[in-house]
Design an enzyme around this catalytic site. Structure first.
Site, PDB file in Angstrom:
ATOM      1  N   SER A 223      -5.811  -0.933  -0.658  1.00 26.39           N
ATOM      2  CA  SER A 223      -5.613  -2.345  -0.969  1.00 26.39           C
ATOM      3  C   SER A 223      -6.927  -2.946  -1.460  1.00 26.39           C
ATOM      4  CB  SER A 223      -5.072  -3.077   0.258  1.00 26.39           C
ATOM      5  OG  SER A 223      -4.608  -4.364  -0.077  1.00 26.39           O
TER       6      SER A 223
ATOM      7  N   ASP B  51       5.872  -0.899  -2.997  1.00 25.12           N
ATOM      8  CA  ASP B  51       4.799  -1.828  -2.656  1.00 25.12           C
ATOM      9  C   ASP B  51       5.024  -3.165  -3.361  1.00 25.12           C
ATOM     10  OD1 ASP B  51       2.422  -3.140  -2.114  1.00 25.12           O
ATOM     11  OD2 ASP B  51       1.141  -1.448  -2.621  1.00 25.12           O
TER      12      ASP B  51
ATOM     13  N   HIS C  97       3.399  -1.038   1.025  1.00 28.08           N
ATOM     14  CA  HIS C  97       1.957  -1.136   0.809  1.00 28.08           C
ATOM     15  C   HIS C  97       1.138  -0.330   1.820  1.00 28.08           C
ATOM     16  CE1 HIS C  97      -1.692  -2.907  -0.730  1.00 28.08           C
ATOM     17  NE2 HIS C  97      -2.004  -3.442   0.431  1.00 28.08           N
TER      18      HIS C  97
END
Length: 716
Positions: A566, A654, A685
């Protein structure tokens, strides 16, 4: 090829060993504080998912364990559970699947002798799925044990096509159901984004034990989504949180900045907001005298930030602040000394967080490199750190009954275990003594014998940040280093057990977990310093931490690797582009690579604007200035300079960082001749489903081992 095969088998073996270590999923004390019922989660590799089980511990008056359950009891299909205030009943929401049949949800109420009530919620069809997530979910008893309250998806009216052959004669079956709405079956309905898919609009459900009466509570405006509900002390209403749903439901999980209100609603449907506009609130809790407390911050801005602790006295509409937002740090006393407190960054208070008298509240919050636990005296306004100081690591409070506290303690070297303590009298809290009551599976020696060092970095007081150095206990040898910034960016790494960090250590890698400026747990000023500097100061902090580790510890500078997901993925792809000769290989999970293109498709469009220095709005035009700022702050601006072989782990489902971000970046790498591999998982995610976790961790470590410099391979 044979050597590589042996390396891979070693990684697999290490992962299998670590996967058998259970983690604490929750625990409760009984009313007398003499029995602990714990919930654990353990990876079940053959099932491809985690198994959950319960265990119990009986304590004597000195909080020593005198009896322990022989075997764990599987509770994998229990979504929620709650013991009634006088411990007469235990309620639970159970989900079952029978072969190819659709799942069914049941509400069960057990007495100590038998199943007292069982309701097939799916067949009853008064609402959709029960919410069991950390944002909305909960199952709570009324104080008189006559009713339960929970949150579920609102039942939709039936729809049908405009053209559908059916009996023209009107039906009058007495069901009271309205006729299906025509032509509305394809209307788009927003949900709450990443990991909350299918949650569109929630309702509050009350179950009365007498007569097994189930009713959906009215009064909450249609434009608001309720959650975190509990009965008022009198039992004639509920209190909870409502989130605004218009003009858009931005992603909610990991985001404490969404506009919301603490509300109360009578069982007759009279709705009232307790808090004002422009705030983000969460975690309402009542003490024994009926006072209400909750966590509060301004709405908007960074996704997670410092909270204040707010209260409303029973019978009053006046709100007052107990613990304020901390800009940098404040001193709190600890015996004759003092220590720094950086503010409240927890996402929830313990479900039961008050002592019996109701004037002391307990909570846990990240503080730089640890989770620390505190007791706050509402009368004296004194805050005291009661963390377990017998071992360096993190202490998280799970439950409070009377003066008995239940917590989980862990470190990078030691998996989480249960501890209990008796809270000393007021002004003597520092005398607390913690006792371990569980001993579920130690980490392997290669992990327990590793070294943990905290780094305090930065040349100026206002530019300080921290990192955690975790290294195998190897002497007279330089080791490979994995540089590992966290996601968020407004989260942090703490000294708590991590399977991934343990795996790195078992395979001979040192890891450096970096809390760059902008991380939580270091004061509001530090956190907000990253806004408009995203892709700049955070990248420089990571490079400075890398250099410090290489200069001061036994690190092989030719074997420095990068990993992160991320925003951590955003940072490692930045680092490999801006410092192409420093890092040997990269593993990244669902990285943000182009903020400008992400802005139009993510569930957190506000993140793209706020982190690059703009107020978030979807009104009016999207300015070229904003799009250029987003692009300039992105790793894609440096992709042409990357040399390090790069593996990308992407989730096809995601919603936070859509997988095409990684695909676009990978195409650029390949075009520039960089060794690139893409793994695509049917996951969201976090890539936390067991098959995805297993595959990406094993392949990630293997990728690093494959790219140790030829001729200089460390003997692992």
């Amino acid at each position: 090829m044979l050597k590589m095969s042996v390396q891979l088998e070693n990684i697999i073996s290490a992962y299998k060993t670590l996967s058998k270590i259970p983690s604490v999923a929750g625990a409760k004390l009984n009313n007398a504080g003499t029995k602990v019922t714990a919930k654990w989660s353990v990876r079940n590799l053959d099932k491809g998912k985690a198994s959950k089980f319960a265990s119990s511990y009986t304590l004597d008056s000195n909080l020593n364990v005198v009896d322990e359950s022989d075997f764990g009891t599987d509770i994998s299909n229990e979504l929620l559970s709650a013991v009634s205030p006088r411990e007469t009943y235990r309620a639970l929401i159970r989900e079952e699947k029978n072969g190819k049949e659709a799942k069914k949800q049941f509400l069960e109420v057990w007495s100590k002798k038998t199943l007292a009530h069982s309701v097939d919620l799916t067949s009853l069809d008064k609402h959709g799925d029960v919410y069991a997530d950390s944002e909305f979910g909960g199952l709570q008893w009324s104080h008189d044990e006559t009713a339960l309250v929970y949150v579920a998806e609102k039942k939709l009216p039936k729809c049908e096509p405009y053209i559908k052959r059916k009996d023209d004669k009107p039906k009058n079956d007495g069901s009271g159901e309205t006729a299906p709405k025509r032509g509305e079956e394809y209307i788009y309905r927003q949900d709450w984004g990443e990991q909350l898919g299918g949650k569109h609009l929630s309702v509050i459900v009350v179950f009365q034990l007498e007569g097994e009466k189930l009713s959906v509570l009215g009064g909450v405006p249609d434009s608001m989504c309720p959650g975190q509900v509990r009965f008022t002390p009198e039992g004639n209403g509920v209190v909870g949180v409502v989130w605004e749903t218009e003009p858009r439901r931005l992603g909610l999980i990991f985001c404490t900045n969404r506009p919301s209100y603490i509300f109360e609603c009578s069982l007759d449907g009279e709705f009232k907001k307790i808090t004002g506009d422009g705030l983000a609130v969460r975690s309402p809790r009542f003490n024994s005298t009926g006072d209400l407390v909750w966590l509060q911050r301004k709405a908007g801005g960074p996704h997670h930030a410092c909270h204040e602790l707010v209260t409303r006295k029973k019978g009053s509409d006046t709100l007052s602040t107990l613990i304020e937002i901390v800009d940098s740090s404040v001193n709190i006393s600890f015996g004759e000394a003092s220590e720094s407190f950086f503010g409240v960054y927890c996402q929830a208070l313990p479900a039961r967080c008050f002592t019996a008298a109701g004037n002391r509240i307990l909570f846990s919050t990240p503080q730089e490199t640890e989770v620390r636990s505190y007791v706050y005296n509402i009368d004296s306004r004194q805050l005291v750190d009661i963390s377990n100081r017998a071992q360096r690591g993190s202490t998280s409070i799970l439950d409070v009954r009377g003066d008995v506290i239940l917590a989980t303690c862990s470190s990078l070297k030691t998996p989480g275990q249960l501890f209990v303590a008796r809270l000393p009298a007021e002004s003597r809290e520092t005398e607390i003594v913690w006792k371990q009551i569980s001993s579920n599976c130690d980490a392997p020696p290669a992990v327990t014998e590793s070294d943990v060092v905290y780094f305090e970095l930065g040349d100026k007081p206002k530019e300080n940040f921290t990192a955690i150095y975790f290294s195998p206990a190897v002497k007279d040898k330089k080791l490979p280093l994995i540089v590992w910034p966290h996601g968020g960016p407004h989260s942090n790494f703490v000294n708590a057990f991590s399977l991934e960090a343990a795996l790195f250590s078992m395979m001979g890698f040192t890891s450096l977990q970096i809390n760059f400026r902008g991380s939580t747990g270091a004061g509001e000023t530090s956190l907000k310093s990253l806004l408009s500097r995203c892709g700049d100061t955070d990248v420089k902090n990571c490079k400075a931490a890398t250099d410090y580790a290489i200069e001061n510890y036994p690190i092989d500078a030719t074997k420095v690797f990068l990993t992160g997901g991320s925003h951590g993925g955003f940072l490692v792809t930045h680092l490999s582009g801006q410092y192409p000769d420093t890092y040997a290989a990269v593993v990244t999970r669902n990285p943000v690579t182009d903020i400008a293109s992400m802005f139009n498709s993510t569930d957190i469009a506000d993140w793209c604007a706020v982190e690059t220095g703009f107020d978030f709005t979807e009104k009016g035009p999207v300015t070229e200035e904003m799009l250029l700022a987003m692009r300039r702050a992105s790793p894609i601006a440096h992709v042409h300079k990357v040399k390090a072989p790069t593996a990308l782990m992407l989730g096809s489902g995601d919603q936070r960082v859509p997988h095409y971000q990684g695909l676009e970046y990978a195409r650029r790498l390949k075009a520039n001749g960089v060794a690139t591999r893409i793994y695509m998982y049917e996951d969201n995610h976090s890539l936390s489903s067991l098959p995805a976790e297993m595959d990406n961790l094993i392949n990630g470590v293997h990728w690093f081992m494959q790219h140790l410099k030829p001729g200089k391979t460390t003997d692992l």
